[in-house]
Design an enzyme around this catalytic site. Structure first.
Site, PDB file in Angstrom:
ATOM      1  N   CYS A 173      -8.522  -2.564  -4.225  1.00 52.75           N
ATOM      2  CA  CYS A 173      -7.105  -2.246  -4.414  1.00 52.75           C
ATOM      3  C   CYS A 173      -6.250  -3.515  -4.351  1.00 52.75           C
ATOM      4  O   CYS A 173      -5.333  -3.696  -5.149  1.00 52.75           O
ATOM      5  CB  CYS A 173      -6.629  -1.281  -3.315  1.00 52.75           C
ATOM      6  SG  CYS A 173      -6.269   0.374  -3.928  1.00 52.75           S
TER       7      CYS A 173
ATOM      8  N   CYS B 206       0.849  -1.202   0.000  1.00 55.31           N
ATOM      9  CA  CYS B 206       0.000   0.000   0.000  1.00 55.31           C
ATOM     10  C   CYS B 206       0.883   1.251   0.000  1.00 55.31           C
ATOM     11  O   CYS B 206       0.629   2.219  -0.714  1.00 55.31           O
ATOM     12  CB  CYS B 206      -0.904   0.027   1.217  1.00 55.31           C
ATOM     13  SG  CYS B 206      -1.723  -1.544   1.593  1.00 55.31           S
TER      14      CYS B 206
ATOM     15  N   CYS C 116     -35.409  -0.376  12.300  1.00 62.85           N
ATOM     16  CA  CYS C 116     -34.276   0.275  12.968  1.00 62.85           C
ATOM     17  C   CYS C 116     -34.761   1.540  13.675  1.00 62.85           C
ATOM     18  O   CYS C 116     -34.400   1.813  14.817  1.00 62.85           O
ATOM     19  CB  CYS C 116     -33.200   0.670  11.967  1.00 62.85           C
ATOM     20  SG  CYS C 116     -32.797  -0.567  10.724  1.00 62.85           S
TER      21      CYS C 116
ATOM     22  N   CYS D  85     -27.969  -7.144  14.242  1.00 56.55           N
ATOM     23  CA  CYS D  85     -29.234  -6.498  14.599  1.00 56.55           C
ATOM     24  C   CYS D  85     -30.382  -7.101  13.809  1.00 56.55           C
ATOM     25  O   CYS D  85     -31.460  -7.345  14.351  1.00 56.55           O
ATOM     26  CB  CYS D  85     -29.157  -5.000  14.283  1.00 56.55           C
ATOM     27  SG  CYS D  85     -29.089  -3.968  15.742  1.00 56.55           S
TER      28      CYS D  85
ATOM     29  N   CYS E 125     -36.338   1.447  17.312  1.00 60.66           N
ATOM     30  CA  CYS E 125     -35.431   1.398  18.452  1.00 60.66           C
ATOM     31  C   CYS E 125     -34.522   2.619  18.475  1.00 60.66           C
ATOM     32  O   CYS E 125     -34.403   3.286  19.496  1.00 60.66           O
ATOM     33  CB  CYS E 125     -34.571   0.136  18.401  1.00 60.66           C
ATOM     34  SG  CYS E 125     -35.426  -1.341  18.947  1.00 60.66           S
ATOM     35  N   HIS E 126     -33.877   2.885  17.352  1.00 54.70           N
ATOM     36  CA  HIS E 126     -32.760   3.829  17.366  1.00 54.70           C
ATOM     37  C   HIS E 126     -33.149   5.277  17.184  1.00 54.70           C
ATOM     38  O   HIS E 126     -32.379   6.169  17.524  1.00 54.70           O
ATOM     39  CB  HIS E 126     -31.727   3.416  16.324  1.00 54.70           C
ATOM     40  CG  HIS E 126     -31.080   2.099  16.648  1.00 54.70           C
ATOM     41  ND1 HIS E 126     -30.275   1.920  17.744  1.00 54.70           N
ATOM     42  CD2 HIS E 126     -31.149   0.889  16.042  1.00 54.70           C
ATOM     43  CE1 HIS E 126     -29.867   0.660  17.792  1.00 54.70           C
ATOM     44  NE2 HIS E 126     -30.386   0.012  16.775  1.00 54.70           N
TER      45      HIS E 126
ATOM     46  N   ARG F 173     -22.262  -5.758  12.432  1.00 53.08           N
ATOM     47  CA  ARG F 173     -23.190  -5.241  13.441  1.00 53.08           C
ATOM     48  C   ARG F 173     -24.606  -5.176  12.899  1.00 53.08           C
ATOM     49  O   ARG F 173     -25.569  -5.512  13.582  1.00 53.08           O
ATOM     50  CB  ARG F 173     -22.728  -3.849  13.898  1.00 53.08           C
ATOM     51  CG  ARG F 173     -23.507  -3.336  15.097  1.00 53.08           C
ATOM     52  CD  ARG F 173     -23.180  -4.137  16.315  1.00 53.08           C
ATOM     53  NE  ARG F 173     -24.136  -3.918  17.386  1.00 53.08           N
ATOM     54  CZ  ARG F 173     -25.287  -4.573  17.526  1.00 53.08           C
ATOM     55  NH1 ARG F 173     -25.647  -5.475  16.633  1.00 53.08           N
ATOM     56  NH2 ARG F 173     -26.078  -4.315  18.545  1.00 53.08           N
TER      57      ARG F 173
ATOM     58  N   CYS G 286       2.233   2.972  -3.304  1.00 51.65           N
ATOM     59  CA  CYS G 286       1.418   3.944  -4.046  1.00 51.65           C
ATOM     60  C   CYS G 286       0.996   5.107  -3.160  1.00 51.65           C
ATOM     61  O   CYS G 286       1.002   6.262  -3.583  1.00 51.65           O
ATOM     62  CB  CYS G 286       0.157   3.274  -4.595  1.00 51.65           C
ATOM     63  SG  CYS G 286       0.489   2.092  -5.907  1.00 51.65           S
ATOM     64  N   HIS G 287       0.574   4.793  -1.937  1.00 51.19           N
ATOM     65  CA  HIS G 287      -0.064   5.795  -1.090  1.00 51.19           C
ATOM     66  C   HIS G 287       0.876   6.531  -0.149  1.00 51.19           C
ATOM     67  O   HIS G 287       0.478   7.513   0.469  1.00 51.19           O
ATOM     68  CB  HIS G 287      -1.171   5.140  -0.257  1.00 51.19           C
ATOM     69  CG  HIS G 287      -2.312   4.608  -1.081  1.00 51.19           C
ATOM     70  ND1 HIS G 287      -3.215   5.439  -1.699  1.00 51.19           N
ATOM     71  CD2 HIS G 287      -2.669   3.345  -1.393  1.00 51.19           C
ATOM     72  CE1 HIS G 287      -4.094   4.694  -2.360  1.00 51.19           C
ATOM     73  NE2 HIS G 287      -3.785   3.418  -2.187  1.00 51.19           N
TER      74      HIS G 287
END
Lengths: 106, 151, 251
Positions: C104, C66, C167, C212, C170-171, C208, C69-70
């Site tokens: 990449c 990586c 979602c 849920c 609840c959230h 995650r 290039c970066h």
């Protein structure tokens, strides 16, 4: 080689108390847990941790399944003289890892 | 005679033991808290004081619970902490972690992160160089994650 | 003295009233917050360390790292995580940071794609995202993302699963309340990949979300599903301006 992270000062004055914080990647599989297939996942733990300061054992710990995954252990040691602190973790399935950190004492 | 029979039994069980077999008092792996305490102290009396077990009274996830044990001790050659053990009342086994220190520690302050299966009592016992034992006991409430995880 | 104090309170309350969004960090106990705050204690740093090593390791038939290039990540990757998910012209759909890294790996390093949610990919993702720590989430102002984001919002508000919950219920409506002893957070993706105490490991936002979705007893979308990326896109917009905390710790 498991990833390990040791946080401690690189230098200290003679007689100073140095706080050492250690963290190592390890699942600490308890042997009490059932996997997705319903079978108990075999125990796989780090059992022992030790710190040697220029070869002398200054701290050790016996770890049991109740130690959380990716064990974090902190302790103190007296800065006596410039030397190498050798940290060793040993456990099930022949797990053994050593990390060395030099402490410069003025 | 007893010690070599135990060693032979362990070896023949086929377990891969990489660590040294030190002679130490037998541990109550399952069994109750008083037995585990007695095993650590070899029956010696335990007094309250000199050690403080720091742990949150309410834990939001029993998988990773930070604890700290502070011991009041000069940590001199003449008077220091030899060992600290933390015992759990209701985990599948009593032993949590046992640490060995000495005068080179400078300060008897140890932290770790542990697992608690449920709300319970936690005990920290300290063995001093003069042979005395001291303890601190904490009650912890553990709330668990709401949803069962799928991988 | 009192007039000065009153003026200060009014200014502070105006500022606070305009943004009621709170990171999941604010809903945690002080003990768990302490683990996140300290890089020496945060278990996620073990993955970041691995990512830092991978950044410099040559891989694939192109034998490229990586860094080749970066350059140094703290410079080149600063701010990158704030702009993901982004539109990928090649696939003509939004792409997450993890998917971009994998692109990449395949296209530039000519190496085999890293499995989704693999330790290697998570290590790189956490290392790259950490370079944006402290920076505000800034979704790209790209009109091509709009239809995907709209579908993401639609899914966010849709009742799903045997528990028939969305979602939002609840959230949005019940954040700060309790679900079986655990506090319900507002679900802002401020710290991903996170070290979740429940997983005892590092995981992505997709993990995650799948957790849920399974939790309301619906069939989780597979890793890499466009539905999950659309949801991520909506969540990022919903969290615009909130600071990135990667690598966060969550209960």
């Amino acid at each position: 080689m498991a990833r390990a992270l040791i946080t401690m000062p690189k230098t200290a004055k003679r007689g100073e108390i140095v706080e050492i914080r250690t963290l190592i990647a390890h699942p600490m599989e308890t042997g009490y847990r059932a996997g997705d297939d319903g079978q108990i996942v075999p125990r796989d733990l780090i059992r022992r941790f030790s710190c040697r300061y220029d070869g002398e054992l200054v701290f050790s710990a016996e770890l049991f399944p109740a130690v959380a995954a990716n064990p974090y252990i902190t302790f103190c040691t007296l800065a006596t003289a410039t030397g190498t602190l050798q940290f060793m973790w040993e456990g099930d399935r022949g797990f053994s890892q050593t990390e060395n950190v030099v402490l410069t004492v003025t | 005679m007893n010690a070599s029979v135990t060693r032979r039994t362990l070896l023949s069980a086929g377990a891969a033991i990489g660590t040294l077999l030190l002679s130490r008092p037998a541990r109550a792996a399952e069994g109750d808290l008083p037995s585990a305490i007695k095993a650590f102290t070899n029956g010696a009396p335990v007094q309250r004081g000199r050690v403080k077990l720091d742990i949150a009274p309410l834990v939001e996830n029993g998988n990773t619970v930070p604890i700290t044990v502070h011991v009041t001790s000069p940590m001199s050659a003449a008077d220091h902490v030899l060992a600290i053990t933390v015992l759990s009342e209701k985990n599948p086994q009593r032993d949590v972690i046992t640490c060995r220190l000495g005068p080179r520690a400078g300060r008897a302050d140890v932290s770790a992160r542990i697992r608690l299966a449920t709300s319970q009592q936690l005990v920290a016992i300290v063995q001093m160089s003069d042979g005395s034992f001291w303890s601190d006991t904490v009650d912890v409430i553990v709330t668990l994650a709401a949803c069962i995880e799928t991988p | 003295m009192r007039r000065w104090w009153l003026a200060l309170c009014m200014v502070a309350s105006v500022g606070a009233a305009s943004d009621t969004r709170r990171s999941g960090f604010d809903f945690m106990t002080p003990e768990t917050q302490a683990i996140q705050r300290d890089d020496a204690q945060n278990p996620a740093m073990l993955w970041v360390q691995e990512g830092a090593a991978a950044w410099e390791r040559k891989a694939g038939t192109a034998a490229r790292a990586c860094i080749d290039c970066h350059g140094a990540a703290p410079t080149s990757m600063k701010g990158v995580a704030t702009r993901y998910p982004a539109f990928d012209a090649a696939t003509r759909r939004p792409i997450t940071l993890g998917q971009r890294i994998n692109a990449c790996v395949v296209d530039r390093q000519h190496a085999a794609a890293l499995a989704p949610e693999s330790q290697e990919l998570l290590a790189l993702e956490s290392f790259v995202a950490m370079q944006s720590r402290g920076l505000p989430i800034a979704p790209p102002d790209d009109p091509r993302l709009a239809p995907f984001r709209e579908r993401g919002e639609k899914l966010y508000r849709q009742r799903i699963g045997q528990l028939d919950l969305s979602c939002a219920q609840c959230h949005d409506e019940r954040a700060g309340g309790k679900l079986a002893g655990a506090v319900i957070p507002q679900a802002h993706p401020t710290g991903y990949p996170i070290y979740r105490l429940e997983w005892q490991g590092l995981g992505s936002l997709q993990r995650r979300l799948r957790g849920c979705i399974a939790g309301v007893r619906a069939e989780p979308f597979p890793y890499g599903a466009v539905e999950l990326t659309e949801l991520e896109l909506y969540l990022a917009q919903r969290a615009t301006g909130m600071k990135i905390e990667t690598p966060a710790v969550r209960p």
